[in-house]
Design an enzyme around this catalytic site. Structure first.
Site, short mmCIF file in Angstrom:
data_model
loop_
_atom_site.label_atom_id
_atom_site.label_comp_id
_atom_site.label_asym_id
_atom_site.label_seq_id
_atom_site.Cartn_x
_atom_site.Cartn_y
_atom_site.Cartn_z
CG PHE B 251 -1.68 -1.28 1.41
CD1 PHE B 251 -2.49 -1.82 0.42
CD2 PHE B 251 -1.54 -1.99 2.60
CE1 PHE B 251 -3.13 -3.03 0.60
CE2 PHE B 251 -2.19 -3.20 2.80
CZ PHE B 251 -3.00 -3.72 1.80
CB THR B 479 -1.77 -6.34 -6.78
OG1 THR B 479 -0.45 -6.74 -7.20
CG2 THR B 479 -1.63 -5.20 -5.79
CB ALA B 521 -1.18 -4.18 -14.03
CG LEU B 638 -4.08 -7.24 -17.88
CD1 LEU B 638 -2.81 -6.92 -17.11
CD2 LEU B 638 -3.75 -7.82 -19.25
CD GLU B 713 -1.91 4.11 -6.02
OE1 GLU B 713 -1.93 5.09 -6.79
OE2 GLU B 713 -0.96 3.86 -5.26
#
Lengths: 317, 754
Positions: B251, B479, B521, B638, B713
């Site tokens: 985070f 994630t 990503a 994705l 986020e």
């Protein structure tokens, strides 16, 4: 953590003897509070006597028509018991509003009563705390905490008792039964178990260090509505900002004092014909009002009034 | 340098022939994690029995250590060493860089007798067991000469200065336009300090092999951690092997190295055996970073038709005296709503408290809590639906830069969310809907968060069994990075997912910038895609150049990859057969991605809309979330499952932000009031009853070759404001001081005579 020794008691009598004869020994039940405190060196027992496996975990009907809860019954066990659910709903509501599912599976009836305050300064060993270190001062006084007591607090300590279950037990007029090293037993109302802080907040209960709770006895429920309501910042797994238990006309407040706070003034007011709102106001008129707690007094007043309405206790406004 | 035009052509990802892109594939490492067999940094088995470190931390906010009594600790059972600033092994000075290209400078532990914040590491115990180390730590006695410390933010607002190198941004004439506006809002909002409270505290296991140290540590940025440790130890970075395979939440709080890393490496060298060091839960609050508090003044001036004429967002925040960080709470607003006259800027107060730093959506997370409530307030004054107000202020081009948007589907998010949530059920008049003791209301807010692409590399190996192994100095902080990289690689090479392995989090691997700023990503994924394309070309050349291949002599640019085969027309063979025959030792390639030179010619963001329904207990002021729904537009998705988890996780953070999550500095001590999870309250399961999110179809061909964008986020941006607006709609109490705890709500209810 300070090093300590451990033994698993084989029977009640030898458990009591072990604690009695070992300086610095403590009983260990579910351990959900004591072990946390030991890791922070707030509790520093030299020896632990594990009583969690003693044969004190039954729930049975009492001769008086009530229910006897063995001291080592688990909180979740009590809350799930059909007789308890049918006859003592306030106790069930109180238990399930405490801790989390995992904690309630581990925590015992007696251990729940003996848990210590969650005052954050009690847990922060870098700060003064009279309860942890007598004479060092009270850091909670003048802090930003909204968790402080509004009844029965002293200059030495403004902590509150964290148990939800105990609040309902006082409303239900429950008694504890204890055993002492000399083999004698005694009975004590849960209402009289915990001490207010006074000048010695380090002493929290009327029990001797080696006195073992063996059961909690519920008398037959008095007629009248029962309800336990807890106000909290999130929906679960957090201490109450305030709570109220009502059972058979007995009113008890939680998270407002270092013990479950019997609202005797409100009870008396209702008995003398005052309205619910008047009764709630009368009780809170005695609350201490250090600046941080102004909101808490209003909260408890409103909560008490609402719970009286909901249980139809006393006369409406 | 490439151009975004290079990304427009169809490619294996955008064609998505096997349908792996977007598929809700289970987590690559999920089974390991849920069965407790994924070794986190502290759990890694070192090559020899380890020793255990424990940090001792300061109990004053500012001053000097005058004496440290260590004798009792030294004599405590099992203790191997007790270090203070007087005897810690030599380290580089803070901020020093031996190698000018190091991403992070030296960050020594126990560097001096100075205490700069409460909770700073001031001594270190090394013992044979963790228990002995912790017991000894309690025996260290420290004497301080305390100095006056600035710890009270709200009492120091007038100390705010412009952050280094920054100016306010003025466009048009805000004061004049605001004064001339027909309808105005001028309100101040407060977002408190928040802590990351990752499940896994920062931790390191370290050991030396000759002059080279191996560290398993919990960190979001591999290179940053490797360089910081190398600079601190004053050794070349190739003598630091940093591994961070599994991370229990970051985070932003693990974007940098802390004292656990430094002390573990130093101690392992000193005692010649592996060492483990971890922060305790309590130490995490002070010893790492936090999101600083922000006070925000928002001024909105609109015409009667609801079009904004004047807009200002001015934020005051804080950071540690010697560690500059600015929570840019106003930045997002420069790209959100149209208004010709604009003012945005920041002021920074330097204080003697722990270090402020990045936390999930730095800037947007606190910033949107102000503007998105102010828009709600303006909508009410105008008698407009808050969705309609936003639609009326939707810009055609970026409102500050004038650049075209790459893709902007904020309107579509608002419409879709309104439909699906049932916004039409909302009574615009507050306090009208009752359900037993609960007053029920609905609120909404927009979401915006920037999208970024950073340079990154990746490596890809195919072995004779046909298995493709992607290697990258990237991190998966929970994630789904492992999973999406496997999907990208499988889709690019036309192989089943089971034929792909992913190895991450190792400084020996081709570097990627790590996880942060929701760039992971797009950045790591694009590098994986480019590397996959290099592998395709390499394998095509290999097949068409090998007389034994059925594809021998064909045009390598025409071959296709599908079902684990390389093929042209009717000629086909498996990748395994090709590699086993033509290059049995395997094929390894590397590839890379760089930002396009013209990418910044576009205003490029992710967008969303939040909808919340809450109940307010009219007696107690308790607020419970009843329903929450989010619609997001963030490029091509994705993995439907991991992406949804990211945005719903962000929304849950929003619920915590609105209702419970906060820390405060106790001005008497300079310490945080909340130091554990019993007092720092994040939402629990019972708080999140009905919460869901969807993504709109989108592909952003200005973002990267795959048209994807970040989602890590976006979900938190604006979420708390939607809850705050729902509270207002429920009971008519407008709170501007987060979080909206029962005491504040109750005060508002009572002020209204409720």
């Amino acid at each position: 953590m300070k090093p300590f020794t451990y033994e698993r008691a084989s029977d009640v009598a030898s458990a009591i003897q072990a604690v009695s004869q070992t300086p610095g020994a403590r009983y260990l039940a579910g351990g959900t509070n004591l072990l946390d405190l030991m890791k922070l060196e707030i509790e520093t027992p030299t020896h632990l006597v594990d009583v969690s496996r003693l044969p004190l975990a039954t729930i049975e009907a009492s001769a008086e028509g009530g229910v006897r809860l063995g001291a080592m019954t688990r909180n979740s066990q009590v809350a799930a018991h059909p007789d308890i659910r049918a006859r003592y709903p306030a106790l069930v509501q109180a238990i399930v509003s405490g801790g989390s599912g995992q904690l309630r599976n581990k925590a015992t009836t007696a251990g729940n009563l003996m848990q210590r305050t969650r005052c954050s300064f009690f847990y922060d060993t870098a700060k003064p705390c009279n309860k942890r270190q007598p004479g060092s001062g009270c850091s909670a006084l003048g802090s930003l905490s909204r968790a402080n007591a509004i009844f029965g607090a002293s200059e030495a300590c403004v902590a509150t008792h964290p148990s939800d279950m105990a609040v309902a037990l006082v409303a239900l007029d429950a008694q504890i039964e204890t055993l002492r090293p000399d083999g004698t037993s005694r009975s004590l109302a849960v209402a009289d178990l915990h001490r207010l802080p006074g000048t010695s907040p380090e002493t929290e209960s009327e029990l001797a260090a080696d006195e073992l709770i063996t059961s909690v006895n519920l008398p037959p429920p008095a007629p009248g509505g029962q309800l336990y309501r807890k106000v909290r910042a999130r929906a679960s797994y957090v201490g109450g900002l305030a709570s109220v238990a009502v059972a058979g006309g007995r009113l008890v407040l939680g998270a407002v004092a270092l013990k479950p706070w019997r609202a005797e003034t409100a009870e008396a007011a209702l008995a003398s014909g005052a309205s619910r709102t008047e009764a709630a106001m009368a009780e809170l008129a005695q609350a201490q009002d250090p600046d941080q707690n102004a909101g808490k007094i209003a909260l408890v007043r409103r909560l008490l009034g609402a719970v009286l309405d909901e249980t139809n206790t006393g006369r409406g406004a | 340098m490439s151009s975004v035009k290079d990304w427009a052509a169809p490619n294996p990802i955008t064609e998505n022939r096997s349908g792996l892109i977007g598929k809700s594939v289970d987590r690559y490492e999920g089974r390991l994690k849920v069965t407790g067999t994924a070794p986190y940094a502290y759990e890694v088995e070192p090559p020899a029995p380890p020793a255990y470190g424990q940090m001792v931390t300061a109990t004053i906010a500012r001053g000097r250590i005058t004496h440290i009594e260590t004798q009792a600790a030294e004599q405590s059972p099992g203790v191997l060493a007790v270090w203070t600033h007087l005897n810690v092994p030599p380290q580089a000075r803070r901020g020093e860089r031996l190698n000018p290209r190091s991403q992070r400078p030296a960050n020594p532990a126990l560097a001096s007798d100075r205490v700069e914040f409460y909770g700073q590491t001031v001594a270190f115990i090394l013992a044979d067991t963790l228990e002995n180390a912790r017991a000894a730590a309690e025996k260290v006695e420290i004497t301080y000469a305390a100095e006056t410390a600035v710890v009270d933010f709200l009492a120091s607002l007038d100390q705010g200065e412009l952050p280094p190198g920054e100016e306010d941004v003025h466009i048009g004439d805000f004061p004049k336009a605001f004064a001339a506006s027909q309808v105005t809002v001028d309100e101040t909002y407060f977002s408190p300090i928040q802590n990351h409270v990752q499940m896994e505290p920062c931790a390191t296991t370290a050991w030396w092999d000759g002059d080279k140290v191996t560290v398993h540590t919990s960190i979001q940025m591999v290179k940053g951690g490797q360089h910081a440790l190398a600079e601190t130890l004053a050794i070349p970075s190739d003598r630091v092997h940093l591994i961070t395979r599994y991370i229990g939440g970051g985070f932003g709080g693990k974007g940098q190295a802390y004292d656990d890393l430094t002390l573990a490496a130093l101690a392992a060298r000193a005692v010649g055996r592996p060492v483990k060091v971890a922060y305790t839960r309590q130490q995490m609050f002070h010893g790492t970073i936090h999101r600083p508090a922000v006070q925000m003044r928002v001024r909105l001036g609109a015409n009667a038709d609801g079009r904004l004429n004047a807009f200002a967002l001015e934020a005051i925040t804080h950071c540690a005296r010697h560690a500059t960080f600015t929570e840019h709470a106003a930045n997002f607003s420069r790209n959100l709503y149209a208004a010709p006259n604009r003012l945005t800027g920041h002021r920074l107060v330097r204080m003697d408290i722990p270090h402020a730093g990045a936390m999930r959506a730095p800037g947007e997370a606190p910033g949107m809590l102000s503007l998105e409530c102010a828009m709600d307030e303006l909508a009410e004054k105008l008698g407009l639906d808050p969705i309609e107000l936003r639609l009326r202020n939707e810009p055609d081009v970026d409102p500050e830069t004038g650049k075209p948007f790459s893709v902007r589907q904020l309107e579509q998010c608002l419409h879709e969310g309104s439909q699906r949530f049932g916004w039409s059920r909302r009574n615009p008049k507050p306090g009208q809907v009752r359900d037993g003791r609960w007053l029920v209301g609905m609120g909404m807010a927009a979401a915006i968060r920037g999208n970024f692409l950073l340079p990154a590399k990746a490596g890809l190996r195919i072995t004779a069994d046909g298995v493709l192994t992607l290697t990258q100095g990237m991190t998966d902080i929970g994630t789904g990075t492992y999973t999406i990289l496997a999907q990208i690689t499988a889709e690019t090479l036309g192989v089943p997912l089971e034929q792909v392995r992913v190895e991450l989090g190792d400084s020996d691997m081709p570097p990627a910038p790590g996880s942060g700023g929701q760039f992971g990503a797009a950045t790591a994924g694009s590098a994986a895609y480019e590397t996959g394309m290099v592998m395709r070309r390499t394998l095509a050349d290999l097949a068409t150049g090998d007389p034994r291949s059925p594809l021998y002599g064909a045009d390598p640019t025409l071959v296709s990859f599908a079902n684990g085969n390389i093929a042209l027309d009717n000629q086909t063979e498996t990748l395994a057969a090709l590699v086993a025959r033509s290059q049995p030792e395997g094929v390894y390639v590397e590839g890379s991605i760089s930002p396009a030179a013209d990418a910044r010619d576009y205003s490029q963001h992710t967008y969303g809309a939040h909808f919340a329904e809450v109940g307010v207990d009219v007696v107690t002021g308790e607020v419970r979330m009843r329903k929450m729904f989010g619609v997001f537009a963030a490029g091509r998705i994705l993995n439907g499952k991991t992406a949804r988890s990211q945005v719903t996780g962000g929304m849950i953070w929003g619920v915590g932000t609105a209702l419970t999550e906060a820390n405060t500095i106790d001005p008497r001590f300079g310490s945080f009031a909340n130091q554990d999870l019993g007092t720092y309250l994040v939402p629990v399961h019972a708080d999140i009853v009905d919460l869901d999110a969807i993504f709109l179809d989108e592909a952003d061909d200005k973002a990267n070759p795959m048209g994807i964008k970040g989602v890590g986020e976006l979900g938190i941006c604006g979420a708390g404001a939607a809850v705050a607006n729902a509270i207002y709609n429920a009971c008519g109490v407008r709170l501007r001081d987060y979080p909206m705890t029962p005491d504040k709500v109750l005060e508002g209810l009572m002020a209204k005579g409720l």
